[in-house]
Enzyme design. Structure first.
Site: not given
Ligand code: MRU
Length: 370
Positions: A57-59, A94, A206, A247, A257-258
């Protein structure tokens, strides 16, 4: 970064294709922090599952995995139809992180013009290059962010710089270094005293599971706090700087972002705390000019109703924390408007979250999308 002293990336080639399809190694991030387990991906379905079920996971890492997924998918059939179907399968895994579409488009640009017989080798080579480019981009983000941390440290007379981060924008979210954590690792290596506030980041934790594991492995001073603590810390002068990842960031600088990032940005704004977003340029979506056009992923309710962890006896298990029958809603991301963002830390330097400034720095990509 290192795991038990051994330099490790989040994705690697276990075996190049030959008679068989090739194998791509990943860390199963759903098992951290309690178990370090690696998995080999051998086909399209396994790659798509790894992204969807968040083993990776993570962009940036989602993008790199999708690139390798496309390479795995065309073993034995590299026709246009197979490429298009694999693109669709991976793209549907996703919705929010735009690096997924970016990496798949990069792969198609390389593969589509080639004869079928040349496509598989080219796909492995381009996927490897995407992974290597991500490492270099994140390293540069770290060097650019280091200057910010240095400036703050110079004003603190040896007291630690307190940095708050949300979710995991660490090396586990990328191929190596991380985005938000790269400046932190660089500053730590530089001997700057620092301390990281790690938001636990419900529902999937996370921060508590991944960022804390990373920082712990690396010896970076940190403390995990529950998601609602940030405002209190900022009111009491206990945060010098917020650095988060993203993301997808739009051409005008709105940051997706998250979930929970927006609330941290509001608290930072109210308390005069600089709020920076660290991002590689493939995370910028030049086709959108408002964050509110970004598709926000809604995930399964079990991420809210159930919590996974280790019991005192060492058993790894899941327990329910909500009453049976209570409905839940699970939005995975939110949007922080550009006006709340102090600056974007990119591989090309730090830039204002502003349409013209971003377009000047990344002129080629901005023009291509115009
Ligand atoms: O749902 P995830 O774990 O894939 O989301 C990741 C995030 O939101 C991270 O905080 C993020 O900043 C993006 S990846 C560097």
């Amino acid at each position: 970064m290192k795991v038990n002293g051994k330099p490790t990336r989040t994705i690697w080639v276990d075996e190049m294709p030959g008679a068989g399809p090739g194998r791509v190694g990943i860390i199963d991030q759903t098992r951290l922090p309690h178990e370090f387990v690696t998995v080999s991906l051998t086909d399209l379905d396994e790659a798509a599952h790894a992204i969807k079920a968040m083993l990776v996971r993570g962009a940036p890492l989602i993008g790199a995995t999708a690139a390798y997924g496309l390479a795995l998918a065309i073993h034995g059939d590299a026709s246009d139809a197979r490429l298009a179907a694999a693109y669709e399968t991976l793209h549907a895994t996703r919705p929010t992180a735009v690096n997924l579409r970016w990496a798949l488009d990069e792969m198609m640009k390389t593969l589509a013009p080639l004869p079928e017989a040349a496509r598989e080798a080219a796909a492995w080579s381009r996927a490897g290059a995407i992974a290597d480019e991500d490492v270099e981009i994140c390293r540069q983000i770290g060097l650019n962010g280091l200057s910010l941390i240095r400036e703050i440290a110079a004003r603190k007379n040896g007291a630690p710089v307190n940095i708050l981060t949300h979710c995991n924008a660490g090396w586990l979210a990328t191929v190596d270094w991380g985005t938000a954590t790269s400046p932190i690792y660089h500053a730590f290596e530089d001997g700057i005293p620092l301390h990281v506030w790690v938001d636990e980041t419900r529902p999937r934790n996370q921060g508590a599971a991944l960022t804390a594991w990373e920082l712990n492995n690396h010896g970076v001073p940190h403390a995990v706090v529950v998601d609602n603590t940030g405002g209190h810390l900022m009111q009491h002068g206990m945060v010098d700087l917020v650095i988060v990842g993203t993301d997808r960031t739009t051409a005008n600088g709105d940051v997706c972002n998250k979930i929970g990032t927006y609330l941290k940005a509001l608290a930072a704004h109210d308390n005069g705390v600089p709020f920076y977003v660290a991002l590689p340029s493939p995370t910028i979506d030049f086709t959108l000019t408002s964050g509110f056009d970004i598709p926000i992923e809604e995930r399964g309710g079990e991420e809210i109703t159930d919590v996974w962890g280790r019991t005192p006896s060492g058993e790894i298990t899941t327990v329910r924390v909500t009453p049976d029958g209570s409905p839940v809603v699970n939005y995975a991301f939110d949007v922080t408007p550009a006006r709340l963002v102090t600056g974007l830390i990119t591989e090309k330097g730090i830039v204002a979250a502003d349409r013209e400034a971003i377009a000047r720095l990344f002129a080629e990509r901005a023009a291509a999308a115009a």
